[in-house]
Motif scaffolding. Structure first.
Motif, PDB file in Angstrom:
ATOM      1  N   GLY A 306       0.778  -1.442  -0.087  1.00  0.00           N
ATOM      2  CA  GLY A 306      -0.023   0.213   0.139  1.00  0.00           C
ATOM      3  C   GLY A 306       0.804   1.278   0.003  1.00  0.00           C
ATOM      4  N   SER A 307       2.108   1.244  -0.276  1.00  0.00           N
ATOM      5  CA  SER A 307       2.817   2.438  -0.280  1.00  0.00           C
ATOM      6  C   SER A 307       2.500   3.256  -1.661  1.00  0.00           C
ATOM      7  CB  SER A 307       4.283   2.106  -0.375  1.00  0.00           C
ATOM      8  OG  SER A 307       4.646   1.756  -1.928  1.00  0.00           O
ATOM      9  N   SER A 308       3.051   4.393  -1.805  1.00  0.00           N
ATOM     10  CA  SER A 308       2.590   5.231  -2.724  1.00  0.00           C
ATOM     11  C   SER A 308       3.632   5.040  -4.162  1.00  0.00           C
ATOM     12  CB  SER A 308       2.688   6.768  -2.499  1.00  0.00           C
ATOM     13  OG  SER A 308       4.175   7.259  -1.966  1.00  0.00           O
ATOM     14  N   GLY A 309       4.570   4.067  -3.850  1.00  0.00           N
ATOM     15  CA  GLY A 309       5.447   3.930  -4.963  1.00  0.00           C
ATOM     16  C   GLY A 309       6.969   4.064  -4.708  1.00  0.00           C
ATOM     17  N   ASP A 310       7.848   4.144  -5.504  1.00  0.00           N
ATOM     18  CA  ASP A 310       9.106   3.639  -5.538  1.00  0.00           C
ATOM     19  C   ASP A 310       9.827   4.699  -4.354  1.00  0.00           C
ATOM     20  OD1 ASP A 310       9.203   1.576  -7.266  1.00  0.00           O
ATOM     21  OD2 ASP A 310       9.969   2.830  -8.823  1.00  0.00           O
ATOM     22  N   ALA A 311       9.376   5.778  -4.566  1.00  0.00           N
ATOM     23  CA  ALA A 311       9.981   6.977  -3.513  1.00  0.00           C
ATOM     24  C   ALA A 311      10.011   6.518  -2.258  1.00  0.00           C
ATOM     25  CB  ALA A 311       9.678   8.076  -3.910  1.00  0.00           C
ATOM     26  N   GLN A 312       8.476   6.104  -1.864  1.00  0.00           N
ATOM     27  CA  GLN A 312       8.160   5.771  -0.519  1.00  0.00           C
ATOM     28  C   GLN A 312       8.901   4.560   0.003  1.00  0.00           C
ATOM     29  OE1 GLN A 312       4.149   5.111   0.687  1.00  0.00           O
ATOM     30  NE2 GLN A 312       4.455   5.565   2.853  1.00  0.00           N
ATOM     31  N   ASN A 313       8.749   3.631  -0.823  1.00  0.00           N
ATOM     32  CA  ASN A 313       9.548   2.423  -0.477  1.00  0.00           C
ATOM     33  C   ASN A 313      10.903   2.704  -0.157  1.00  0.00           C
ATOM     34  OD1 ASN A 313       7.291   0.723  -1.193  1.00  0.00           O
ATOM     35  ND2 ASN A 313       7.690   0.318  -3.135  1.00  0.00           N
ATOM     36  N   ALA A 314      11.363   3.417  -0.863  1.00  0.00           N
ATOM     37  CA  ALA A 314      13.115   3.716  -0.577  1.00  0.00           C
ATOM     38  C   ALA A 314      13.067   4.426   0.841  1.00  0.00           C
ATOM     39  CB  ALA A 314      13.599   4.414  -1.739  1.00  0.00           C
ATOM     40  N   GLN A 315      12.339   5.331   0.901  1.00  0.00           N
ATOM     41  CA  GLN A 315      12.447   5.956   2.139  1.00  0.00           C
ATOM     42  C   GLN A 315      12.264   5.004   3.354  1.00  0.00           C
ATOM     43  OE1 GLN A 315      13.469   8.756   3.040  1.00  0.00           O
ATOM     44  NE2 GLN A 315      13.142   8.426   5.083  1.00  0.00           N
ATOM     45  N   LEU A 316      11.253   4.294   3.391  1.00  0.00           N
ATOM     46  CA  LEU A 316      10.760   3.219   4.387  1.00  0.00           C
ATOM     47  C   LEU A 316      11.992   2.240   4.674  1.00  0.00           C
ATOM     48  CD1 LEU A 316       7.111   2.635   3.691  1.00  0.00           C
ATOM     49  CD2 LEU A 316       8.171   3.955   5.413  1.00  0.00           C
ATOM     50  N   LEU A 317      12.501   1.663   3.541  1.00  0.00           N
ATOM     51  CA  LEU A 317      13.639   0.738   3.899  1.00  0.00           C
ATOM     52  C   LEU A 317      15.068   1.333   4.366  1.00  0.00           C
ATOM     53  CD1 LEU A 317      14.871  -1.975   3.431  1.00  0.00           C
ATOM     54  CD2 LEU A 317      15.304  -1.674   1.047  1.00  0.00           C
ATOM     55  N   HIS A 318      15.041   2.890   3.920  1.00  0.00           N
ATOM     56  CA  HIS A 318      16.151   3.301   4.334  1.00  0.00           C
ATOM     57  C   HIS A 318      16.002   3.618   6.097  1.00  0.00           C
ATOM     58  CE1 HIS A 318      19.419   6.486   4.765  1.00  0.00           C
ATOM     59  NE2 HIS A 318      18.578   7.078   5.305  1.00  0.00           N
ATOM     60  N   GLU A 319      14.850   4.020   6.566  1.00  0.00           N
ATOM     61  CA  GLU A 319      14.594   4.226   8.064  1.00  0.00           C
ATOM     62  C   GLU A 319      14.841   2.910   8.638  1.00  0.00           C
ATOM     63  OE1 GLU A 319      11.136   6.343   9.253  1.00  0.00           O
ATOM     64  OE2 GLU A 319      10.631   6.753   7.118  1.00  0.00           O
ATOM     65  N   LEU A 320      14.374   1.692   8.180  1.00  0.00           N
ATOM     66  CA  LEU A 320      14.667   0.579   8.745  1.00  0.00           C
ATOM     67  C   LEU A 320      16.002   0.243   8.884  1.00  0.00           C
ATOM     68  CD1 LEU A 320      11.970  -1.892   7.124  1.00  0.00           C
ATOM     69  CD2 LEU A 320      11.973  -0.901   9.509  1.00  0.00           C
ATOM     70  N   ASN A 321      16.855   0.411   7.632  1.00  0.00           N
ATOM     71  CA  ASN A 321      18.423  -0.016   7.558  1.00  0.00           C
ATOM     72  C   ASN A 321      18.944   1.211   8.615  1.00  0.00           C
ATOM     73  OD1 ASN A 321      18.570  -2.210   6.170  1.00  0.00           O
ATOM     74  ND2 ASN A 321      18.490  -0.845   4.320  1.00  0.00           N
ATOM     75  N   ALA A 322      18.692   2.251   8.776  1.00  0.00           N
ATOM     76  CA  ALA A 322      19.329   3.336   9.632  1.00  0.00           C
ATOM     77  C   ALA A 322      19.029   3.127  11.041  1.00  0.00           C
ATOM     78  CB  ALA A 322      18.864   4.684   9.341  1.00  0.00           C
ATOM     79  N   SER A 323      17.935   2.695  11.473  1.00  0.00           N
ATOM     80  CA  SER A 323      17.648   2.298  12.549  1.00  0.00           C
ATOM     81  C   SER A 323      18.239   1.329  13.278  1.00  0.00           C
ATOM     82  CB  SER A 323      15.994   2.031  12.994  1.00  0.00           C
ATOM     83  OG  SER A 323      15.706   2.262  14.334  1.00  0.00           O
ATOM     84  N   PHE A 324      18.325   0.440  12.367  1.00  0.00           N
ATOM     85  CA  PHE A 324      19.062  -0.934  12.766  1.00  0.00           C
ATOM     86  C   PHE A 324      20.410  -0.693  12.955  1.00  0.00           C
ATOM     87  CE2 PHE A 324      21.888  -3.921  10.026  1.00  0.00           C
ATOM     88  CZ  PHE A 324      22.156  -5.165  10.967  1.00  0.00           C
ATOM     89  N   ARG A 325      21.017   0.073  12.152  1.00  0.00           N
ATOM     90  CA  ARG A 325      22.502   0.351  12.199  1.00  0.00           C
ATOM     91  C   ARG A 325      22.912   1.387  13.357  1.00  0.00           C
ATOM     92  NH1 ARG A 325      26.891   3.767  11.259  1.00  0.00           N
ATOM     93  NH2 ARG A 325      25.416   5.634  11.280  1.00  0.00           N
ATOM     94  N   THR A 326      22.145   2.164  13.850  1.00  0.00           N
ATOM     95  CA  THR A 326      22.185   3.031  14.834  1.00  0.00           C
ATOM     96  C   THR A 326      21.952   2.050  16.373  1.00  0.00           C
ATOM     97  OG1 THR A 326      21.185   4.875  13.796  1.00  0.00           O
ATOM     98  CG2 THR A 326      21.433   4.920  16.314  1.00  0.00           C
ATOM     99  N   ILE A 327      20.961   1.148  16.150  1.00  0.00           N
ATOM    100  CA  ILE A 327      20.840   0.281  17.388  1.00  0.00           C
ATOM    101  C   ILE A 327      22.081  -0.625  17.663  1.00  0.00           C
ATOM    102  CG2 ILE A 327      19.539  -1.309  18.318  1.00  0.00           C
ATOM    103  CD1 ILE A 327      16.962  -0.290  16.992  1.00  0.00           C
ATOM    104  N   VAL A 328      22.481  -1.010  16.608  1.00  0.00           N
ATOM    105  CA  VAL A 328      23.516  -2.231  16.877  1.00  0.00           C
ATOM    106  C   VAL A 328      24.953  -1.194  17.293  1.00  0.00           C
ATOM    107  CG1 VAL A 328      25.053  -3.790  15.591  1.00  0.00           C
ATOM    108  CG2 VAL A 328      22.732  -3.683  15.222  1.00  0.00           C
ATOM    109  N   ARG A 329      25.261  -0.469  16.433  1.00  0.00           N
ATOM    110  CA  ARG A 329      26.500   0.316  16.670  1.00  0.00           C
ATOM    111  C   ARG A 329      26.438   1.089  18.382  1.00  0.00           C
ATOM    112  NH1 ARG A 329      28.374  -2.303  13.559  1.00  0.00           N
ATOM    113  NH2 ARG A 329      28.930  -1.703  11.361  1.00  0.00           N
ATOM    114  N   ASN A 330      25.190   1.476  18.701  1.00  0.00           N
ATOM    115  CA  ASN A 330      25.013   2.042  20.010  1.00  0.00           C
ATOM    116  C   ASN A 330      25.062   1.009  21.028  1.00  0.00           C
ATOM    117  OD1 ASN A 330      25.582   4.603  18.864  1.00  0.00           O
ATOM    118  ND2 ASN A 330      23.385   4.947  18.908  1.00  0.00           N
ATOM    119  N   SER A 331      24.948  -0.216  20.878  1.00  0.00           N
ATOM    120  CA  SER A 331      24.882  -0.960  21.986  1.00  0.00           C
ATOM    121  C   SER A 331      26.113  -1.700  22.499  1.00  0.00           C
ATOM    122  CB  SER A 331      24.045  -2.375  21.375  1.00  0.00           C
ATOM    123  OG  SER A 331      24.988  -3.067  20.258  1.00  0.00           O
ATOM    124  N   GLY A 332      27.210  -1.321  22.219  1.00  0.00           N
ATOM    125  CA  GLY A 332      28.532  -1.681  22.575  1.00  0.00           C
ATOM    126  C   GLY A 332      29.165  -3.026  22.474  1.00  0.00           C
ATOM    127  N   GLY A 333      30.144  -3.421  23.126  1.00  0.00           N
ATOM    128  CA  GLY A 333      30.942  -4.671  22.870  1.00  0.00           C
ATOM    129  C   GLY A 333      31.615  -4.816  21.358  1.00  0.00           C
TER     130      GLY A 333
END
Length: 688
Positions: A306-333
């Motif tokens: 139900g996205s509006s198209g490629d642009a929204q798909n790209a933005q949503l995936l970027h948000e997931l990837n960015a959030s994933f990277r931030t969480i892992v990098r800030n978790s230490g060890g």
């Protein structure tokens, strides 16, 4: 494996290249004249893989036996393309049937997995049929044998060297349809519980990395904590621990959640992101102190409904990837420098999808990232629909174009790529959807081209390839081709079936060889060489079996395969050729229902390739009505044992009522047969 958990994992990825030269004095008797190249492309704590190539620089060798002494007490645990035995430090490799003959200037290769402790020093001398290999053919008394060994002494990654770590993951294997199953537990999709023995056997096959897909949703509590069940997380940690102890590079992810609930992100961005973040927060904490050989993949095959198209798909995936990277990098060890793997939308290799991910990676400025895509082939070929039953130029170009795009977008710019899943989509039902020879040509090119583009590949295996308890391959020919492609090319041909009509006189038959950079060396039946010039001729790439040979090999000319030949090349695995006697299949009238209808078929030795379906006006009938050629096994399937061709309920579900459908069956011999079916309600009538 005794004491496996007590073995300390080394902290760095170390490459050692050693060249050992040895001057030897050979016996006065005539030597075969041989050169041995011994290479260790991978080594881990207590184990290693070695490739051995024997080049004949003397006269023709018919039956070979290679011997050597292990300098450091190594032991052989497994071998392929040769029978290898050991007695103390002495090792012996003997040819298998298809590679017994080594023509002058030709090469045979075999591989081994072995164990070591203390040291893994390369053998310094080899003997072929009792005569020391010195690299020379005419005067073997003073020449020098050189053995080159490239040894990865730890297979542990250096933090920050993502390219090296991903290279060390080649080749990889997927533990599919187990922890990613969406039912109550890991057995809900029909596979048994994962065992240490399974992982040990996967390792023994030569795989360096293992992808462990995990679906979390059914084991996760509700908002706001979205807590993962402790028992399930412990089970995942147990399997990951086994894999790490085996020396694997290990990749875990969020798997079928992608379509179960993450796909709703366009309409529930806040809720999906909170749940997604909760999973990675818990995983990052749970695995924070795991070694660098553990790799995280943000999400499998991301998709949005139900996205509006490629642009929204790209933005949503970027948000997931960015959030994933931030969480892992800030978790230490060790998570501060752990390799993280980011997918394209749908893990597609289309240029637009690659560019979207490349932009995200560039913006992150993180040198410990890798990209991932999947590849299941050109779709009509991958499922055998729309006439795509051959691995033709179109299917080949789809593969090479895909890998070229991935290389240009990522690898050439220093961003490593993991092809996280590969195979053919028809394998989801069984591996016979694609004809055997066409299938093998796909995997031969796949492995070679991925290797030239420096793409690490991970075979998708949901239990249809390696038996989870038998530890046997369901298609030994297929896995032999896959393994061979990791290091070399194999010769193939235009087909693996040569048909001869029993209703006609026997004639000479010609097939086209595809050497793929190798050299044709021999044609054999079992271990017996056919005679060039008498049994067959080779002119350029044309291999012709003479009428006399066809007559002899066809015997009494019973329907079906009368003889099996193998074409041998200077490298890789042999190419099997079935000599088949046939006549045009005979079909009979039948009645049945839309849920159970079969056409009595006397195949008379022939093999079904595809089926067309058309209405009387010429328009296409059945599913995928944009093509007349229907999907093999999904809409029709041959049963050679019972002598029937089944039409499935799925086929009749999209056939017009009371409309006569003309079916045209195409067989691999080139023969065709026409049949008619009419559906009236749930009743089906079939006639010639």
């Amino acid at each position: 494996m005794t004491g496996r958990r007590g073995v300390a994992l080394l902290a760095a990825f170390v490459s050692v290249t050693a060249t050992v030269g040895l001057a030897v004095v050979a016996p006065a008797a005539a030597a075969p004249g041989c050169k041995v190249d011994y290479a260790v492309p991978s080594q881990w704590q207590g184990g290693f893989t070695a490739n051995v190539a024997v080049t004949n620089v003397g006269d023709r060798v018919d039956g070979w036996r290679l011997t050597w002494t292990w300098p450091s007490g190594q032991k052989v645990t497994q071998a392929w393309n040769a029978t290898v035995t050991s007695s103390g430090a002495e090792a012996t490799a003997v040819n298998v049937g298809y590679n017994a003959v080594i023509e002058p200037n030709a090469k045979v290769s075999f591989g081994i997995n072995g164990s070591w402790s203390g040291a893994n020093t390369a053998p310094t001398s080899f003997a072929l049929n009792g005569v020391t290999c010195t690299g020379g053919g005419t005067d073997p008394t003073t020449t020098t044998t050189t053995t080159t060994t490239t040894t990865t002494t730890s297979n542990n990654p250096v933090p920050g060297d993502a390219m090296a770590q991903v290279a060390a993951m080649q080749p990889g294997w997927n533990l599919g349809n187990s922890l990613d199953a969406t039912g109550a537990d890991e057995t809900s999709w029909g596979n048994p519980r994962i065992t240490e023995a399974l992982l040990d056997n996967v390792k023994a096959q030569g795989f360096k990395s293992i992808r462990i897909p995990v679906t979390w949703g059914q084991h996760q509590g509700g908002a706001p904590g979205y807590q993962i069940e402790a028992a399930y997380l412990d089970r995942v940690k147990e399997v990951v621990g086994w894999a790490l102890a085996d020396g694997f590079q290990v990749m875990i992810n969020i798997h079928h959640d992608s379509w179960q609930w993450i796909s709703a992100m366009p309409s529930d961005r806040t809720g999906v992101l909170a749940r997604y973040n909760a999973i990675w927060t818990q995983l990052a904490t749970a695995f924070r102190d795991s070694p660098a050989k553990l790799v995280f993949e943000s999400v499998n095959e991301p998709q949005f409904t139900g996205s509006s198209g490629d642009a929204q798909n790209a933005q949503l995936l970027h948000e997931l990837n960015a959030s994933f990277r931030t969480i892992v990098r800030n978790s230490g060890g060790n998570n501060a420098s752990r390799l993280l793997v980011l997918p394209t939308l749908h893990t597609s290799s289309e240029q637009a999808r690659l560019d979207e991910l490349a932009a995200s990676i560039s913006g992150f400025g993180d040198r410990n990232l890798a990209a991932t895509v999947h590849y299941y082939g050109y779709w009509p070929f991958s499922v055998n629909v729309a006439g795509g039953f051959r691995f033709d130029a179109t299917a080949q170009k789809d593969l090479t174009d895909s890998f070229d795009r991935v290389f240009s977008t990522f690898v050439s710019r220093g961003i490593p790529v993991i092809l996280g899943e590969y195979g053919l989509l028809g394998f989801d039902r069984h591996t016979g959807t694609i004809e055997q020879g066409e299938k093998l040509k796909f995997f031969e090119l796949f492995g070679y081209y991925a290797r030239t583009k420096k793409i690490t590949t991970m075979l998708w295996d949901n239990g249809q390839h390696l038996g989870r308890t038998s530890f046997q391959w369901s298609d030994p020919e297929l896995i032999a081709q896959i393994k061979s492609s990791w290091t070399t090319r194999s010769g193939t041909a235009s087909g693996d079936q040569v048909f001869s009509a029993r209703s006609s006189a026997v004639t000479a038959k010609t097939i086209t060889l595809h050497p793929n950079g190798t050299t044709f060396t021999a044609l054999r039946q079992g271990s017996t060489d056919l005679v060039r010039g008498t049994d067959y001729t080779v002119s350029g790439d044309q291999l012709t079996l003479t009428a006399a040979a066809m007559t002899r090999l066809s015997g009494s000319r019973n329907y079906g395969t009368n003889a099996v030949l193998t074409a041998h090349f200077s490298a890789g695995v042999p190419w099997r050729i079935n000599l088949i006697t046939h006549d045009t299949p005979v079909l009979s009238a039948a009645t049945g229902t839309t849920s159970a209808f079969s056409i009595p078929t006397n195949f008379r030795g022939d093999v079904l390739a595809t089926m067309e379906a058309r209405y009387a006006d010429g328009s296409n009938a059945g599913p995928h009505n944009w093509t007349s050629f229907k999907e093999f096994d999904r809409t029709f399937a041959p049963n050679y044992t019972t002598g029937a061709t089944t039409l499935t309920p799925e086929f009749f579900a999209e056939v017009n009522d009371n409309a006569r459908v003309t079916l045209t069956f195409h067989y691999w011999s080139g023969a065709t047969a026409t049949y008619h079916v009419t559906k009236s309600g749930s009743t089906v009538t079939g006639s010639l």
